[in-house]
Design an enzyme around this catalytic site. Structure first.
Site, PDB file in Angstrom:
ATOM      1  N   GLU A  57      31.190  37.109 -73.850  1.00 31.10           N
ATOM      2  CA  GLU A  57      31.762  36.093 -72.958  1.00 31.10           C
ATOM      3  C   GLU A  57      32.436  36.770 -71.781  1.00 31.10           C
ATOM      4  O   GLU A  57      32.823  37.943 -71.853  1.00 31.10           O
ATOM      5  CB  GLU A  57      32.816  35.254 -73.687  1.00 31.10           C
ATOM      6  CG  GLU A  57      32.311  34.457 -74.856  1.00 31.10           C
ATOM      7  CD  GLU A  57      33.442  33.713 -75.551  1.00 31.10           C
ATOM      8  OE1 GLU A  57      34.419  33.339 -74.889  1.00 31.10           O
ATOM      9  OE2 GLU A  57      33.354  33.534 -76.773  1.00 31.10           O
ATOM     10  N   LYS A  65      35.543  37.643 -69.446  1.00 33.46           N
ATOM     11  CA  LYS A  65      36.983  37.786 -69.684  1.00 33.46           C
ATOM     12  C   LYS A  65      37.713  37.257 -68.450  1.00 33.46           C
ATOM     13  O   LYS A  65      37.811  37.928 -67.430  1.00 33.46           O
ATOM     14  CB  LYS A  65      37.368  39.240 -69.941  1.00 33.46           C
ATOM     15  CG  LYS A  65      38.829  39.418 -70.341  1.00 33.46           C
ATOM     16  CD  LYS A  65      39.143  40.867 -70.675  1.00 33.46           C
ATOM     17  CE  LYS A  65      40.588  40.980 -71.144  1.00 33.46           C
ATOM     18  NZ  LYS A  65      41.566  40.569 -70.124  1.00 33.46           N
ATOM     19  N   ASP A 125      40.474  36.174 -65.840  1.00 33.61           N
ATOM     20  CA  ASP A 125      41.704  36.849 -65.442  1.00 33.61           C
ATOM     21  C   ASP A 125      42.764  35.795 -65.118  1.00 33.61           C
ATOM     22  O   ASP A 125      42.910  35.362 -63.978  1.00 33.61           O
ATOM     23  CB  ASP A 125      41.439  37.735 -64.223  1.00 33.61           C
ATOM     24  CG  ASP A 125      42.500  38.805 -64.053  1.00 33.61           C
ATOM     25  OD1 ASP A 125      43.327  38.975 -64.972  1.00 33.61           O
ATOM     26  OD2 ASP A 125      42.513  39.473 -63.003  1.00 33.61           O
ATOM     27  N   TYR A 138      38.053  28.605 -75.453  1.00 34.63           N
ATOM     28  CA  TYR A 138      37.030  29.388 -76.146  1.00 34.63           C
ATOM     29  C   TYR A 138      37.364  29.772 -77.587  1.00 34.63           C
ATOM     30  O   TYR A 138      36.695  30.623 -78.168  1.00 34.63           O
ATOM     31  CB  TYR A 138      36.729  30.666 -75.362  1.00 34.63           C
ATOM     32  CG  TYR A 138      37.945  31.431 -74.893  1.00 34.63           C
ATOM     33  CD1 TYR A 138      38.787  32.072 -75.799  1.00 34.63           C
ATOM     34  CD2 TYR A 138      38.258  31.495 -73.541  1.00 34.63           C
ATOM     35  CE1 TYR A 138      39.901  32.761 -75.370  1.00 34.63           C
ATOM     36  CE2 TYR A 138      39.373  32.191 -73.102  1.00 34.63           C
ATOM     37  CZ  TYR A 138      40.183  32.822 -74.014  1.00 34.63           C
ATOM     38  OH  TYR A 138      41.292  33.506 -73.592  1.00 34.63           O
ATOM     39  N   LYS A 164      36.546  46.292 -69.987  1.00 33.25           N
ATOM     40  CA  LYS A 164      37.144  45.965 -68.695  1.00 33.25           C
ATOM     41  C   LYS A 164      36.459  46.725 -67.565  1.00 33.25           C
ATOM     42  O   LYS A 164      36.174  47.918 -67.685  1.00 33.25           O
ATOM     43  CB  LYS A 164      38.647  46.263 -68.699  1.00 33.25           C
ATOM     44  CG  LYS A 164      39.417  45.464 -69.760  1.00 33.25           C
ATOM     45  CD  LYS A 164      40.899  45.496 -69.546  1.00 33.25           C
ATOM     46  CE  LYS A 164      41.333  44.554 -68.453  1.00 33.25           C
ATOM     47  NZ  LYS A 164      42.803  44.391 -68.376  1.00 33.25           N
ATOM     48  N   CYS A 196      53.229  37.711 -27.927  1.00 30.88           N
ATOM     49  CA  CYS A 196      52.253  36.828 -28.578  1.00 30.88           C
ATOM     50  C   CYS A 196      50.862  37.032 -27.983  1.00 30.88           C
ATOM     51  O   CYS A 196      50.710  37.015 -26.741  1.00 30.88           O
ATOM     52  CB  CYS A 196      52.682  35.367 -28.404  1.00 30.88           C
ATOM     53  SG  CYS A 196      51.487  34.175 -29.058  1.00 30.88           S
ATOM     54  N   CYS A 200      49.999  33.469 -25.984  1.00 26.89           N
ATOM     55  CA  CYS A 200      50.734  32.946 -24.818  1.00 26.89           C
ATOM     56  C   CYS A 200      51.597  34.004 -24.136  1.00 26.89           C
ATOM     57  O   CYS A 200      52.307  33.703 -23.171  1.00 26.89           O
ATOM     58  CB  CYS A 200      51.600  31.757 -25.237  1.00 26.89           C
ATOM     59  SG  CYS A 200      52.948  32.200 -26.358  1.00 26.89           S
ATOM     60  N   CYS A 215      56.395  34.008 -32.769  1.00 29.50           N
ATOM     61  CA  CYS A 215      56.355  33.603 -31.365  1.00 29.50           C
ATOM     62  C   CYS A 215      57.262  32.383 -31.223  1.00 29.50           C
ATOM     63  O   CYS A 215      57.003  31.350 -31.847  1.00 29.50           O
ATOM     64  CB  CYS A 215      54.925  33.249 -30.957  1.00 29.50           C
ATOM     65  SG  CYS A 215      54.839  32.463 -29.328  1.00 29.50           S
ATOM     66  N   CYS A 267      52.579  27.350 -27.122  1.00 28.69           N
ATOM     67  CA  CYS A 267      51.605  28.292 -27.690  1.00 28.69           C
ATOM     68  C   CYS A 267      50.476  27.486 -28.351  1.00 28.69           C
ATOM     69  O   CYS A 267      50.720  26.760 -29.323  1.00 28.69           O
ATOM     70  CB  CYS A 267      52.297  29.187 -28.712  1.00 28.69           C
ATOM     71  SG  CYS A 267      51.252  30.494 -29.373  1.00 28.69           S
TER      72      CYS A 267
END
Length: 671
Positions: free
Chosen positions: A113, A115, A117, A225, A316, A410, A413, A428, A434
């Site tokens: 199966e 694994k 995370d 599972y 793993k 920025c 602008c 900014c 902006c």
């Protein structure tokens, strides 16, 4: 509508929505559109509000969350939740199979199966109804996170069929979908907050959040599972998974090759090698493959160590990273003005895709890595759509590279950037001039969780701003259909829908309007707290820092952001224009509200028949009281149901706190 008609409609809608929910989230085979599903859900919510006595304990409306859990009760596991032994090598996996061969003389079939995370979970069902969900904890006891788990749409609240045992526990893994994780991080960056590190930790942290409505808004999913019952019903693991699927559980799919049988180490490695190559095509993260002995009698014979089963092991995968050249650094501007640096890379293959860009997060990260344009950098894809730079290959650094000088102005602008003390992001400050900030704020304002203006999206906002039709969200409420018709790709029907959507948004309640204003650090939950406390926008705008921080769970950072926002005459002017347009800027008094519980701090504990826990909490707030999760000297009252925690009861008795049942509570509020 008669009560009988309402009861019948509630039952029919609940059954229909459960079916569509299973088709969409478990079978990945939707039969109706998202819009039609939402409309049916809204219809059910209205019926349940009008006839609460007919609301089912497994109602699909529970999926939206709303319960608040201050403290998660620690509960012993009926059967220990063990972890798996890990290996990273073929040799160790071969040794595992040889050890099994020495203990089992008969042929051994294995099951492979994915694994997942994420975070381990154990969910108990009694008579087919979800009753409790526990985290792994230390393996012997875990935290009760039932209210949060109920919001995960791939987990059934009620099992299908009638051949399940009276009580069963099913275990699995809750994880965050990659697309949802990327969107969540993008939102955090735009809000000036640090992005989360990876989906696994984010899923685990989300499951322990106090407000289940926030949990419901995040892209959590689950594969289950492993079934535990008092009397064994199956001969092997693979068979148990097939039956679990019939009961409505989302289990590893053999059709998608998420689970497969194997007779020997070569077939096991066919599965391992396939997913090492294709794992990056999955919508979620896996960090390896689990190999189990399929036959339960053989599992029993092999037994357990103190920490792990002897009949299972996880192989793993190693973390995948590559080295490539950093060609340049550019800067993106979010809706709050937050600046995010992005590494532009020499294209390189990583995790099945060509990577050209990677996140650098902020100036501190660049300085910490000692990053220089022209460096060869290590890039890793840690669950994000945009990978991240995790280090520099100093052995390949040319001697003439200069340290990165972070942007001072920025990129959109050319306004000089600012960085407040104690904050990671540069900003900014030109929020009214902006372009990305202007467009981003309007897009946030019209979003589903804020004003939910139908017919509009990001492209529409860009078009309206570029054509000079709007420059802030108040301008939306002066738009006329005649202004929209000359625009490219704007038909009569589209224009009419937008105008009607804008008009309909005037009925959106105050807390969502407040959230839509886009004040930094004021998310959905904070907006709701501020709206309920101050009741209207004028009182909120006039509030001092001290008055704001006196609100439950409002800290100085949020308070300063609110006062800064409302000290800007332009923003106050925008709010005033929207008030004149007819938007909701005060909390509307609900029918049946009172002050009968005014000033009282109330704890709810146990399970109830007359009300759901959520309904009791809503009634407490409706009558002026305050919900808390733990008993203290400030607690005025406890509403206790069946199964009230003994530690809570003892503490309440020691402190002399009055304990009442749900019927006494009903009398207290005059229900």
């Amino acid at each position: 509508m008669t009560k009988e008609e309402a009861k019948s409609q509630i039952e029919e809608l609940s059954k229909e929505l459960m079916h569509h929910n299973h088709q969409y989230y478990v079978l990945d085979n939707p039969e109706i559109s998202d819009y039609d599903f939402d409309q049916k859900l809204k219809q059910l919510q209205k019926l349940e509000e009008a006839f609460p006595e007919f609301k089912l304990s497994t109602s699909p409306t529970q999926r939206v969350g709303g319960d608040v859990t201050k403290n998660f009760e620690t509960v012993p596991h009926k059967t220990r939740m063990l972890s798996l032994a890990n290996t990273y090598s073929k040799e160790e996996l071969e040794d595992f199979i040889k050890r099994i061969g020495k203990s089992i003389s008969d042929p051994v079939e294995f099951v492979c199966e994915l694994k997942y995370d994420g975070a381990a979970i154990g969910i108990t069902y009694k008579n087919g109804i979800l009753t409790r969900a526990l985290t792994r904890g230390d393996g012997t006891q875990g935290d009760d996170i039932t209210a949060n788990v109920r919001t995960i749409r791939s987990i059934p609240l009620q099992l299908h069929g009638n051949d399940f045992p009276e009580e069963l526990e099913i275990r699995g893994e809750i994880f965050m979908l990659l697309e949802g994780f990327a969107k969540l991080n993008q939102q955090r960056i735009e809000d000036g907050e640090e992005p989360f590190a990876n989906p696994r930790n984010t899923a685990s942290g989300t499951l322990k959040m106090q407000d289940s409505s926030i949990v419901a808004s995040r892209s959590l999913d689950c594969f289950l599972y492993y079934i535990l019952t008092d009397d064994r019903m199956f001969d092997n693991h693979f068979e148990s998974m097939q039956k679990a699927a019939q009961w409505g559980f989302k289990v590893p799919s053999a059709e998608k090759n998420y689970i497969a049988k194997a007779k020997n180490v070569d077939e096991i490695f066919d599965f391992i090698n396939y997913w090492e190559e294709h794992r990056h095509e999955l919508p979620f993260e896996i960090d390896g493959i689990v190999v189990k002995v399929n036959d339960y009698a053989q599992q029993d014979k092999l037994g357990f160590t103190a920490k792990s089963p002897r009949w299972a092991i996880s192989y793993k995968y190693k973390a995948e990273q590559v080295s490539t050249k950093l060609n340049s650094i550019t800067y993106q501007v979010g809706r709050t003005g937050a600046i995010t640096p992005v590494a532009n890379l020499e294209p390189v293959q990583l995790a099945g895709t060509t990577v050209k860009r990677a996140s650098l997060h902020n100036a501190d990260q660049i300085e910490k890595l000692d990053l220089r344009v022209g460096d060869h950098v290590y890039v890793e894809k840690g669950g994000e759509i945009i990978p991240k730079v995790i280090g520099v290959d100093f052995d390949q650094r040319p001697p003439d590279l200069e340290p990165v000088k972070y942007a001072t102005h920025c990129p959109e602008c050319n306004t000089e950037l600012i960085r407040k003390e104690g904050e990671a992001q540069h900003y900014c400050p030109n929020d009214d001039g902006c372009p990305p900030q202007i467009k981003g704020r309007i897009q946030h304002f019209i979003s589903r969780k804020a004003m939910d203006i139908e017919g509009m999206g990001g492209e529409t906002v860009d078009q309206f701003v570029n054509e000079g039709l709007i420059s802030n969200y108040a301008d939306l409420y002066t738009l006329q259909k005649e202004q929209l018709l000359p625009l490219e790709r704007m038909a009569e029907k589209s224009a009419q829908n937008i105008i009607e959507g804008i008009e309909a948004s005037k009925s959106i309640p105050f807390e969502r309007v407040l959230f839509g204003l886009g004040i930094r650090y004021v998310g959905e939950t904070v907006a709701k707290k501020l709206a309920r406390h101050f009741a209207n926008i004028d009182t909120l705008m006039a509030a001092s820092l001290e008055e704001l921080t006196n609100v439950d769970e409002i800290g100085s950072r949020i308070a300063e952001s609110v006062t800064t926002f409302f000290s800007d005459p332009a923003k106050v002017g925008t709010v005033e224009r929207m008030k004149l347009a007819g938007l909701q800027f005060e909390v509307v008094q609900q029918e049946g509200e009172s002050t009968k519980l005014d000033g009282k701090t109330i704890v709810i504990s146990g399970n109830f028949e007359r009300y759901s826990r959520k309904e009791i909490k809503e009634l407490i707030e409706k009558h002026g009281g305050k919900n808390t999760g733990s008993v203290s000297g400030k607690t005025d009252l406890i509403v206790a149901g069946e199964g009230m925690g003994p530690s809570k009861r003892k503490k309440a008795e020691d402190l002399g706190v009055k304990i009442i049942d749900e019927n006494e509570f009903a009398e207290l509020i005059g229900d």
